[in-house]
Write an enzyme that holds these catalytic residues in place. Sequence first.
Site, PDB file in Angstrom:
ATOM      1  N   HIS A  83      -0.889  12.541   4.906  1.00 16.68           N
ATOM      2  CA  HIS A  83      -1.341  11.059   3.867  1.00 16.68           C
ATOM      3  C   HIS A  83      -2.943  11.128   3.790  1.00 16.68           C
ATOM      4  CE1 HIS A  83      -1.469   6.843   2.841  1.00 16.68           C
ATOM      5  NE2 HIS A  83      -1.842   6.898   4.765  1.00 16.68           N
ATOM      6  N   MET A  87       6.177   6.875  -3.136  1.00 18.16           N
ATOM      7  CA  MET A  87       7.355   6.115  -2.895  1.00 18.16           C
ATOM      8  C   MET A  87       7.182   4.751  -2.866  1.00 18.16           C
ATOM      9  SD  MET A  87       6.560   8.107   0.818  1.00 18.16           S
ATOM     10  CE  MET A  87       6.371  10.030   0.822  1.00 18.16           C
ATOM     11  N   SER A  88       6.366   4.140  -4.368  1.00 11.43           N
ATOM     12  CA  SER A  88       6.518   3.054  -4.454  1.00 11.43           C
ATOM     13  C   SER A  88       6.662   2.070  -5.935  1.00 11.43           C
ATOM     14  CB  SER A  88       5.265   2.029  -4.280  1.00 11.43           C
ATOM     15  OG  SER A  88       4.665   2.742  -5.221  1.00 11.43           O
ATOM     16  N   HIS A 132      -4.152   0.706   2.714  1.00 12.40           N
ATOM     17  CA  HIS A 132      -3.481  -0.336   2.570  1.00 12.40           C
ATOM     18  C   HIS A 132      -4.607  -1.312   2.861  1.00 12.40           C
ATOM     19  CE1 HIS A 132      -0.323   0.948  -0.437  1.00 12.40           C
ATOM     20  NE2 HIS A 132      -0.324   1.736   0.633  1.00 12.40           N
ATOM     21  N   SER A 188      -1.964   3.087  -2.797  1.00 14.38           N
ATOM     22  CA  SER A 188      -2.674   3.589  -1.500  1.00 14.38           C
ATOM     23  C   SER A 188      -4.298   4.279  -1.848  1.00 14.38           C
ATOM     24  CB  SER A 188      -1.783   4.950  -1.095  1.00 14.38           C
ATOM     25  OG  SER A 188      -0.912   4.482  -0.528  1.00 14.38           O
ATOM     26  N   HIS A 216       5.982  -1.117   1.398  1.00 15.32           N
ATOM     27  CA  HIS A 216       7.080  -0.470   0.790  1.00 15.32           C
ATOM     28  C   HIS A 216       8.438  -0.262   1.580  1.00 15.32           C
ATOM     29  CE1 HIS A 216       2.678   1.072   0.524  1.00 15.32           C
ATOM     30  NE2 HIS A 216       3.002   1.363  -0.483  1.00 15.32           N
ATOM     31  N   ASN A 261      -2.224  15.188  -4.692  1.00 18.97           N
ATOM     32  CA  ASN A 261      -1.990  15.987  -4.507  1.00 18.97           C
ATOM     33  C   ASN A 261      -0.551  17.024  -5.386  1.00 18.97           C
ATOM     34  OD1 ASN A 261       0.066  13.844  -2.961  1.00 18.97           O
ATOM     35  ND2 ASN A 261       1.132  15.736  -2.783  1.00 18.97           N
ATOM     36  N   TYR A 291       9.870   2.088   3.476  1.00 16.99           N
ATOM     37  CA  TYR A 291       9.881   2.744   4.659  1.00 16.99           C
ATOM     38  C   TYR A 291       9.313   1.478   5.540  1.00 16.99           C
ATOM     39  CZ  TYR A 291       4.853   3.590   2.906  1.00 16.99           C
ATOM     40  OH  TYR A 291       3.528   3.761   2.693  1.00 16.99           O
ATOM     41  N   GLU A 292       8.611   0.711   5.068  1.00 12.72           N
ATOM     42  CA  GLU A 292       7.956   0.361   6.231  1.00 12.72           C
ATOM     43  C   GLU A 292       8.971  -1.142   6.726  1.00 12.72           C
ATOM     44  OE1 GLU A 292       3.617  -1.436   5.791  1.00 12.72           O
ATOM     45  OE2 GLU A 292       4.454  -0.984   3.074  1.00 12.72           O
ATOM     46  N   ALA A 329      -0.643   6.013  -5.660  1.00 17.24           N
ATOM     47  CA  ALA A 329      -1.172   7.372  -5.178  1.00 17.24           C
ATOM     48  C   ALA A 329       0.251   8.555  -5.663  1.00 17.24           C
ATOM     49  CB  ALA A 329      -1.371   7.242  -4.056  1.00 17.24           C
TER      50      ALA A 329
HETATM   51  N1  HPA Z   1       5.349  12.651  -2.280  1.00 16.93           N
HETATM   52  C1  HPA Z   1       5.969  11.461  -2.290  1.00 16.93           C
HETATM   53  N2  HPA Z   1       4.933  10.427  -2.384  1.00 16.93           N
HETATM   54  C2  HPA Z   1       3.490  10.354  -2.802  1.00 16.93           C
HETATM   55  C3  HPA Z   1       3.115  11.864  -2.396  1.00 16.93           C
HETATM   56  C4  HPA Z   1       4.143  12.979  -2.443  1.00 16.93           C
HETATM   57  O1  HPA Z   1       3.739  14.563  -2.836  1.00 16.93           O
HETATM   58  N3  HPA Z   1       1.508  11.920  -2.745  1.00 16.93           N
HETATM   59  C5  HPA Z   1       1.870  10.743  -2.650  1.00 16.93           C
HETATM   60  N4  HPA Z   1       2.098   9.435  -2.500  1.00 16.93           N
END
Ligand code: HPA
Length: 268
Positions: A241, A205-206, A55, A24, A77, A229, A79-80, A107
């Site tokens: 996001h 998440m990847s 993406h 990402s 992913h 973050n 989640y998609e 990320a």
């Molecule tokens: N949590 C989950 N996935 C992420 C995060 C997060 O804080 N930041 C970037 N991808």
Amino acid sequence: MGTAAEYIEARIPVDPVVAIVLGSGLGGFADCIENPSVIPYEEIPEWPQSTAIGHAGKVVAGVVSGVPVIALAGRVHLYEGYTPQQVVFGLRAMDLLGVESVILTNAAGGINPEFTPGRLALIADHINLTGVNPLTGPNDESLGPRFPDLSEAYSKRYREIAREAAKAMNLDLPEGVYAAVPGPSYETPAEIRYLRTIGADLVGMSTVLETIAAVHMGMTVLAISCVTNFAAGVTPNKLEHEEVLRVGAQAQQTLTELLKRVLPRLTE
Ligand code: HPA
């Protein structure tokens, strides 16, 4: 996979030895690929299309630091709504192309307070909390063994190379454990406390399903997180996001420089 690999092979003049998956907000590395052959995912037969914002969705093959590479700018992913097998489809196509090394980027949220937004971090190990595994089901013996060993999923040698390259750049490059969650909701503060307790430094998440599939196929893996973050509850701030993409974009140049230095050493 076979059809996708053949489609790509027929359209790229290089024989890539390293594949780089760009996470990402981290697609910028693709711009430094010399003599690029670009193939949008939508043109490739059977290739799962990425729907996540940030993406790009293309294969870019060419040369970086003298090394024939192939970048996957954009991934799909869980989640998609994709299956674990679809999530690793691209990696398996790379194996059919003869790629032996893979660099996974992503990320991630920083759980360990030392992993502050904007920093890059090496993934030394992972905890798979997605609840799924791309190797579930009958094992394809042509890909790898039924019960692959993951005791060094993230190559020690590659991490050493990355640390040395970072040192030459005066770049701090800490190592940590990446916990993978299914998403798409970010974690609760209680979940982050739990993840910290079980030994995670980063959350995302990847990546882990791709690592599992790559190791299964005998590829050597280097994985780099861009901490975008603080994880939920580490600070009072809410997670967005857009923030993840913005911080990722700021770290892209450093990531590109690091990868340029690392690449020639992976194939030594
Ligand atoms: N949590 C989950 N996935 C992420 C995060 C997060 O804080 N930041 C970037 N991808």
